[in-house]
Scaffold this motif. Structure first.
Motif, PDB file in Angstrom:
ATOM      1  N   GLY A   1       0.795  -1.214   0.000  1.00  0.00           N
ATOM      2  CA  GLY A   1       0.000   0.000   0.000  1.00  0.00           C
ATOM      3  C   GLY A   1       0.830   1.266   0.000  1.00  0.00           C
ATOM      4  O   GLY A   1       2.047   1.245  -0.036  1.00  0.00           O
ATOM      5  N   VAL A   2       0.132   2.376   0.070  1.00  0.00           N
ATOM      6  CA  VAL A   2       0.745   3.695   0.037  1.00  0.00           C
ATOM      7  C   VAL A   2       1.197   4.057   1.444  1.00  0.00           C
ATOM      8  O   VAL A   2       0.502   3.802   2.426  1.00  0.00           O
TER       9      VAL A   2
ATOM     10  N   THR B   1      -7.088   2.770   2.452  1.00  0.00           N
ATOM     11  CA  THR B   1      -6.115   3.855   2.583  1.00  0.00           C
ATOM     12  C   THR B   1      -6.650   5.088   1.875  1.00  0.00           C
ATOM     13  O   THR B   1      -7.022   5.031   0.707  1.00  0.00           O
TER      14      THR B   1
ATOM     15  N   THR C   1      -5.628   8.909   0.945  1.00  0.00           N
ATOM     16  CA  THR C   1      -4.562   9.903   0.860  1.00  0.00           C
ATOM     17  C   THR C   1      -5.176  11.264   0.546  1.00  0.00           C
ATOM     18  O   THR C   1      -6.383  11.368   0.328  1.00  0.00           O
TER      19      THR C   1
ATOM     20  N   GLY D   1      -4.306  11.341  -3.880  1.00  0.00           N
ATOM     21  CA  GLY D   1      -4.071  10.140  -4.668  1.00  0.00           C
ATOM     22  C   GLY D   1      -5.269   9.199  -4.659  1.00  0.00           C
ATOM     23  O   GLY D   1      -6.322   9.506  -4.099  1.00  0.00           O
ATOM     24  N   PRO D   2      -5.105   8.050  -5.279  1.00  0.00           N
ATOM     25  CA  PRO D   2      -6.219   7.101  -5.340  1.00  0.00           C
ATOM     26  C   PRO D   2      -6.483   6.461  -3.982  1.00  0.00           C
ATOM     27  O   PRO D   2      -5.617   6.434  -3.115  1.00  0.00           O
ATOM     28  N   LEU D   3      -7.674   5.980  -3.813  1.00  0.00           N
ATOM     29  CA  LEU D   3      -8.005   5.178  -2.641  1.00  0.00           C
ATOM     30  C   LEU D   3      -7.436   3.786  -2.863  1.00  0.00           C
ATOM     31  O   LEU D   3      -7.276   3.342  -3.998  1.00  0.00           O
ATOM     32  N   GLN D   4      -7.177   3.081  -1.774  1.00  0.00           N
ATOM     33  CA  GLN D   4      -6.698   1.710  -1.892  1.00  0.00           C
ATOM     34  C   GLN D   4      -7.455   0.824  -0.924  1.00  0.00           C
ATOM     35  O   GLN D   4      -7.744   1.234   0.200  1.00  0.00           O
TER      36      GLN D   4
ATOM     37  N   ALA E   1      -4.689  -2.343  -3.177  1.00  0.00           N
ATOM     38  CA  ALA E   1      -5.112  -2.274  -4.578  1.00  0.00           C
ATOM     39  C   ALA E   1      -5.826  -0.951  -4.840  1.00  0.00           C
ATOM     40  O   ALA E   1      -6.746  -0.581  -4.100  1.00  0.00           O
ATOM     41  N   ASP E   2      -5.405  -0.241  -5.877  1.00  0.00           N
ATOM     42  CA  ASP E   2      -6.016   1.054  -6.202  1.00  0.00           C
ATOM     43  C   ASP E   2      -7.475   0.888  -6.582  1.00  0.00           C
ATOM     44  O   ASP E   2      -7.870  -0.098  -7.220  1.00  0.00           O
ATOM     45  N   THR E   3      -8.277   1.868  -6.183  1.00  0.00           N
ATOM     46  CA  THR E   3      -9.689   1.900  -6.539  1.00  0.00           C
ATOM     47  C   THR E   3     -10.135   3.360  -6.554  1.00  0.00           C
ATOM     48  O   THR E   3      -9.387   4.252  -6.170  1.00  0.00           O
ATOM     49  N   THR E   4     -11.350   3.590  -6.997  1.00  0.00           N
ATOM     50  CA  THR E   4     -11.928   4.929  -6.986  1.00  0.00           C
ATOM     51  C   THR E   4     -13.034   4.976  -5.949  1.00  0.00           C
ATOM     52  O   THR E   4     -13.468   3.937  -5.435  1.00  0.00           O
TER      53      THR E   4
END
Length: 137
Positions: free
Chosen positions: A42-43, A65, A67, A70-73, A77-80
């Motif tokens: 993760g970030v 996560t 931020t 930045g993208p949500l995770q 894993a990145d998600t919107t």
């Protein structure tokens, strides 16, 4: 007739102790590497501080996560925001009442955190914790 005595030929020995040492070294190397890789998923965020931090230990951690920009995770894993509910449901399919831990950056806006919490509430996830770090005393 002169007879020369031939020296006895020595048979080659296979030493396995050095091979075991090398295998143990590789085992330790890969174990330590895997421990560091798993924890770095993760970030990186700078968690906000709290004087009343407590520890939670869900069976299968579900970390969202958040931020600043930045993208949500979800579990790395990145998600919107639009796909967040589906991603959380997919990760928590075995758990009827999943506990979601929000790992928010201290620079993230409160509105962004509230938007994530709204999406989770609409997805019928009511157990939400916010990750913090303890304040130094």
């Amino acid at each position: 007739m002169i007879h020369f005595e031939e020296p006895q030929q020595r048979r080659a020995r296979l030493e396995i102790i050095p091979m075991i040492d090398v295998m143990m070294f590789l085992l330790v190397f890969f174990v330590l590497l895997s421990i560091n890789v798993i924890s770095a998923r993760g970030v990186q965020t700078n968690l906000p501080q709290s004087s009343t931090s407590t520890s939670i230990d869900p069976e299968k951690p579900l970390v969202v996560t958040v931020t600043r920009e930045g993208p949500l995770q979800v579990n790395g894993a990145d998600t919107t925001l639009a796909a967040l509910a589906e991603a959380v449901r997919g990760e928590a399919r075995d758990n009827r009442t999943p506990t979601v831990t929000l790992k928010t950056d201290e620079a993230a806006t409160m509105q962004r955190v509230i938007d994530v919490m709204d999406v989770l509430k609409h997805a019928s996830i009511t157990r939400v914790a916010i990750a913090t770090r303890s304040k130094p005393e």
